[in-house]
Scaffold this motif. Structure first.
Motif, mmCIF file in Angstrom:
data_model
loop_
_atom_site.group_PDB
_atom_site.id
_atom_site.type_symbol
_atom_site.label_atom_id
_atom_site.label_comp_id
_atom_site.label_asym_id
_atom_site.label_seq_id
_atom_site.Cartn_x
_atom_site.Cartn_y
_atom_site.Cartn_z
ATOM 1 N N HIS A 323 0.853 -1.188 0.000
ATOM 2 C CA HIS A 323 0.000 0.000 0.000
ATOM 3 C C HIS A 323 0.889 1.238 0.000
ATOM 4 O O HIS A 323 1.791 1.377 0.822
ATOM 5 C CB HIS A 323 -0.900 -0.009 1.237
ATOM 6 N N SER A 358 -1.975 -4.586 -4.736
ATOM 7 C CA SER A 358 -1.214 -3.429 -4.259
ATOM 8 C C SER A 358 -1.843 -2.163 -4.831
ATOM 9 O O SER A 358 -2.226 -2.113 -6.003
ATOM 10 C CB SER A 358 0.248 -3.538 -4.690
ATOM 11 N N ASP A 359 -1.939 -1.141 -4.013
ATOM 12 C CA ASP A 359 -2.488 0.128 -4.488
ATOM 13 C C ASP A 359 -1.589 1.267 -4.042
ATOM 14 O O ASP A 359 -0.660 1.092 -3.263
ATOM 15 C CB ASP A 359 -3.922 0.325 -3.988
ATOM 16 N N ASN A 398 -5.432 -3.203 -9.627
ATOM 17 C CA ASN A 398 -6.263 -2.054 -9.257
ATOM 18 C C ASN A 398 -7.126 -2.462 -8.079
ATOM 19 O O ASN A 398 -7.971 -3.345 -8.190
ATOM 20 C CB ASN A 398 -7.167 -1.621 -10.415
ATOM 21 N N LYS A 399 -6.930 -1.849 -6.930
ATOM 22 C CA LYS A 399 -7.628 -2.239 -5.713
ATOM 23 C C LYS A 399 -9.005 -1.595 -5.656
ATOM 24 O O LYS A 399 -9.137 -0.370 -5.650
ATOM 25 C CB LYS A 399 -6.806 -1.835 -4.495
ATOM 26 N N SER A 402 -10.215 1.711 -3.582
ATOM 27 C CA SER A 402 -9.071 2.536 -3.195
ATOM 28 C C SER A 402 -9.087 3.850 -3.969
ATOM 29 O O SER A 402 -9.386 3.878 -5.158
ATOM 30 C CB SER A 402 -7.759 1.807 -3.476
ATOM 31 N N SER A 404 -6.504 5.381 -4.659
ATOM 32 C CA SER A 404 -5.262 5.379 -5.457
ATOM 33 C C SER A 404 -5.036 3.993 -6.047
ATOM 34 O O SER A 404 -3.959 3.440 -5.961
ATOM 35 C CB SER A 404 -4.079 5.793 -4.590
ATOM 36 N N ALA A 405 -6.105 3.448 -6.661
ATOM 37 C CA ALA A 405 -6.033 2.087 -7.187
ATOM 38 C C ALA A 405 -5.130 1.983 -8.396
ATOM 39 O O ALA A 405 -4.491 0.954 -8.624
ATOM 40 C CB ALA A 405 -7.439 1.610 -7.550
#
Length: 825
Positions: A323, A358-359, A398-399, A402, A404-405
């Protein structure tokens, strides 16, 4: 891809005992002799007899250290220039502000601690804290690998332990398992052992060390296995270390919060994948610097090069379950798998964060040079999973939910100058089409290779990138893209005598088209890879460099919004926030007899300079001049008569006593519409020899120019721009070319020439080809001479180029004159 084993490594007996003791509510501590706190203990393994640990009576083996429990403020010093054989396992912990220190005394080489092939660490701390270890040389070579490390600090206490600092060490020839678990096969391993309750560390600093031939990894701050431990280690700093020939990876943090990996240099890693016995952890894949299961990691100012691992092999890697990871200001070159590995979510036993994408990943202001190959490295590997500058193992992570994906990839400089390389810029092991979206903005991509780009789901953003060289059909659509040579200072680091080497090679010349051509990105970090400020409101450069390139012209893009230090010439011009080529502002002249001058001071006599600038006119056919005067030579200018921005270039040499010059933008008399100038630049050219022979055709003959295919051209004593002669083409399919040998491979050159057509609207081209890159040309359709400047970079093995004049079609002749081909410094 980091392959995961469902089994954990076998722990040594001491760790198991410590764990059992912890679960019973107490720590198992070996019997040590307690001594007073704040004492300095001395070890001289060259002493003939064993002493009491004082300076006058030092211990002469590691036994005295291992048999002592040390306290706050104590120091353990080894005599410089000596070698101790064995493993160190000192007892005790320091306190906050009063750590236990281990180092050296006297003058000479670092004291050596040689474990002499024993299994385990050279220095072992178990459930101890507040230690600082520095100034020693550690080694543990053996004929076959086993669990070996340099410094290993383990926490099985069930709580937080604090402050481990390892600094200024030389740790080498540690024969661990190249495919084994990380912290127990490391130069420095900081490990949290699997316990209930959770064990973690706070305040871990590994800095200024030199690692060489460490198997598996130089520095690892991790739990004791994948999926082990739910807590996060805090305060990790790994900086300013040098690493060579690590068997696999170079730096790894797992389950960390806020780790900083800064200023490290790592090369030639990834050659070994020897695993422990069957049933234990085995992972033959490796990358240079990476993280997993971690938050807010910053990786900056590092250099990773010549990583040879065939499975991953990249310089950097954002792996599973991370993250807000930021990679910035890093330099990556000749790494087999590419610059950056990006992992998708997948399943690891007992590790729920591995299934979450992961984002918050930001990749900015980095430089990638010839990644995707080990060419030029002392060792090389064979890729087994493909290569790519940006190397995605699967789909784009791409989360969901989120803010900030989407991975943000911006302001990186990417250089692939080998025609034999098929390294894609955006690559996925899934193939040419992936799901997910990303943002790819302000990147300078120099691509003489044949690799392309994967396609993504709708919603990806590609804007304000430079794509130079080959343009594969998969190149992303980008309405604001630039396709000219970025004019790197020393592309490929091919010129070993250049003052621009390493990452500095990717600074730019002031005439570069990347200047102010980027898009403003919020939260951009505030500075570039070289410490130049990046504005939050003004247009940045494209690529990793945001400076002016040493431009001698002040306010060259008029981005102050005012004219100063330019001054009015004739009818007063203005600086306006319209018709800018880049950025926000441009110089706007009045319709006739209007312009601005800039007085340059501090120039050197008898020195050649390059003036470039961009201009256009509101009304086609009217002319605006960019020029120079008052420099000790004849006033020189080039006219622009186009309604879209066109670049002009003037090469001038100052007089024998001249230290000033006046450059200008001037709308000639007789017009009815405005003129516009923007992005002027002046640069010194210490060596400006024209590489062309008979560049103005003043011999009256064509040689050494040769006829192009088609209708013959010739040299005529009419229509010359200067002197007596010019090249005259036939009406169509006609021209001449000169092949210039002796150029520098991977060198950036300027070809400037003048051309005109006998009939308005017909086109005459000035161009260059056969230089190791894509043929480049500019065309003019005016009946008065217009200059055509072309910047190009030779290929990795190219030492020649063909400069030409060519008339493709029409009913009347074309003319070319006054060619210049010079290498930029």
């Amino acid at each position: 891809m980091k392959r995961r084993s469902p089994t954990r490594p076998v722990r040594r007996a001491s760790r198991v005992l410590a764990l059992l003791a912890t679960m019973a509510g107490a720590l198992l501590v070996p019997a040590h002799t307690a001594m007073a706190a704040g004492t300095t203990y001395y070890v001289d393994c060259s002493a003939a007899t064993n002493g009491t640990g004082t300076q006058s009576s030092p211990w002469n083996s590691v036994s005295g250290v291992n048999g002592t429990t040390f306290g706050a403020g104590d120091s353990i010093l080894f005599a410089a220039g000596t070698t101790c054989t064995g493993q160190l396992a000192p007892g005790g912990s320091g306190t906050s502000g009063s750590p236990i220190t281990m180092g050296s005394y006297g003058t000479g080489a670092k004291p050596v601690i040689n474990a002499n092939g024993a299994t385990g660490p050279v220095i072992h701390l178990l459930n101890q804290q507040y230690w600082e270890i520095g100034g020693l040389e550690l080694t543990n070579a053996a004929a076959s690998p086993n669990y070996r490390s340099g410094v290993l600090a383990e926490n099985a206490s069930g709580g937080i332990l604090h402050h481990i600092r390892v600094h200024d060490m030389y740790i080498h020839d540690i024969t661990g398992y190249g495919g084994g678990w990380y912290a127990t096969n490391a130069g420095v391993g900081i490990q949290t052992n699997h316990t209930t309750p959770v064990s973690t560390w706070d305040d871990v600093v590994v800095e200024n060390n030199t690692f060489d031939h460490v198997d598996r990894i130089a520095v690892a701050v991790t739990p004791d296995g994948d999926g082990q431990g739910t807590g996060l280690t805090t305060g990790t700093v790994i900086r300013d270390n040098t690493m060579t020939y690590d068997g696999a990876d170079d730096i790894l943090v797992v389950k960390n919060d806020g780790a900083l990996i800064d200023g490290n240099k790592a090369g030639y890693g990834g050659a070994k994948s020897t695993c422990p016995p069957s049933g234990q952890y085995c992972n033959g894949a490796s990358a240079g610097i990476w993280m997993s299961g971690s938050n807010d990691t910053v990786v900056q100012n590092n250099e990773v090069y010549c990583h040879v691992n065939g499975a991953d092999g990249t310089g950097y890697d954002v792996d599973w379950g991370n993250h807000n990871t930021t990679f910035q200001y890093n330099y990556s070159h000749q790494n087999l798998g590419g610059f950056m590995l990006v992992m998708p979510p997948f399943s690891i036993a007992n590790e729920p964060t591995s299934t979450v994408p992961s984002d918050g990943t930001v990749i900015r202001y980095n430089i990638s040079e010839n990644d995707g190959t080990n060419a030029g490295c002392p060792t090389s590997g064979t890729p087994t999973h493909g290569t790519g500058v940006f190397h995605f193992v699967g789909n784009i992570p791409n989360k969901s939910g989120s803010s900030s994906a989407v991975p943000l990839i911006y302001n990186n400089s990417i250089y692939v100058n080998k025609s034999s390389l098929n390294t894609p810029v955006l690559y996925s092991r899934k193939g040419g089409s992936v799901t997910g979206t990303l943002s790819f903005r302000n990147n300078a991509v120099f691509n003489y290779g044949t690799g392309g780009y994967f396609t993504t789901s709708a919603g990806s953003v590609y804007s304000n990138n430079l794509f130079y060289g080959n343009h594969p059909s998969s190149e992303p659509a980008d309405a604001a893209k630039v396709t000219a040579d970025p004019q790197f200072r020393n592309p490929g680091n091919a010129n070993g005598s250049s003052s621009y080497t390493g990452a500095n090679a990717y600074q730019i010349h002031p005439s570069s088209p990347v200047v102010r051509a980027g898009a403003v990105i919020s939260g951009n970090g505030g500075q570039d890879a070289f410490g130049n400020a990046v504005s939050a409101t003004a247009a940045p450069n494209i690529g990793a460099y945001n400076g002016t390139g040493g431009n001698l012209a002040s306010n060259a893009g008029f981005e102050t919004g005012t004219l100063s230090p330019w001054v009015n010439s004739g009818a007063a011009p203005s600086v306006t926030s319209s018709n800018a080529r880049t950025g926000t502002y441009a110089l706007t002249t009045q319709a006739s007899g209007s312009g601005a001058n800039l007085n340059l001071t501090g120039l050197s006599p008898n020195t050649t300079y390059l003036l470039t600038g961009w201009a256009k006119v509101a009304n086609a056919g009217e002319t605006l001049a960019i020029g120079v005067k008052n420099y000790g030579g004849t006033e020189t200018f080039t006219n622009v008569a186009t309604t879209s921005y066109t670049q002009g270039a003037i090469v001038f040499t100052t007089g024998s006593s001249s230290t000033t010059a006046t450059v200008y933008c001037w709308k000639n008399t007789g017009g009815t519409g405005a003129g516009y100038c923007d992005d002027l630049a002046v640069e010194a050219l210490p060596s400006a020899t024209n590489a062309l022979t008979n560049p103005g055709f003043e011999t009256g003959a064509l040689s050494p120019w040769a006829q192009s295919t088609g209708t013959a051209s010739g040299v005529v004593a009419s229509n010359a721009r200067s002197g007596t002669y010019a090249l005259q083409t036939a009406a169509s399919s006609s021209g001449a070319i000169q092949t210039v040998n002796g150029l520098t491979s991977s060198g950036t050159y300027l070809l400037a020439a003048w051309a005109k057509a006998a009939t308005a609207g017909e086109e005459v081209a000035v161009g260059v080809k056969s230089f190791g890159g894509t043929e480049t040309y500019l065309r003019t359709s005016t009946t008065s001479y217009a200059q055509q400047p072309i910047f190009f970079t030779t290929g990795a093995t190219a030492t020649s180029a063909g400069a030409y004049c060519y008339k493709n079609a029409g009913s009347s002749a074309g003319y070319c004159d006054d060619y210049t081909l010079i290498k930029l410094p």
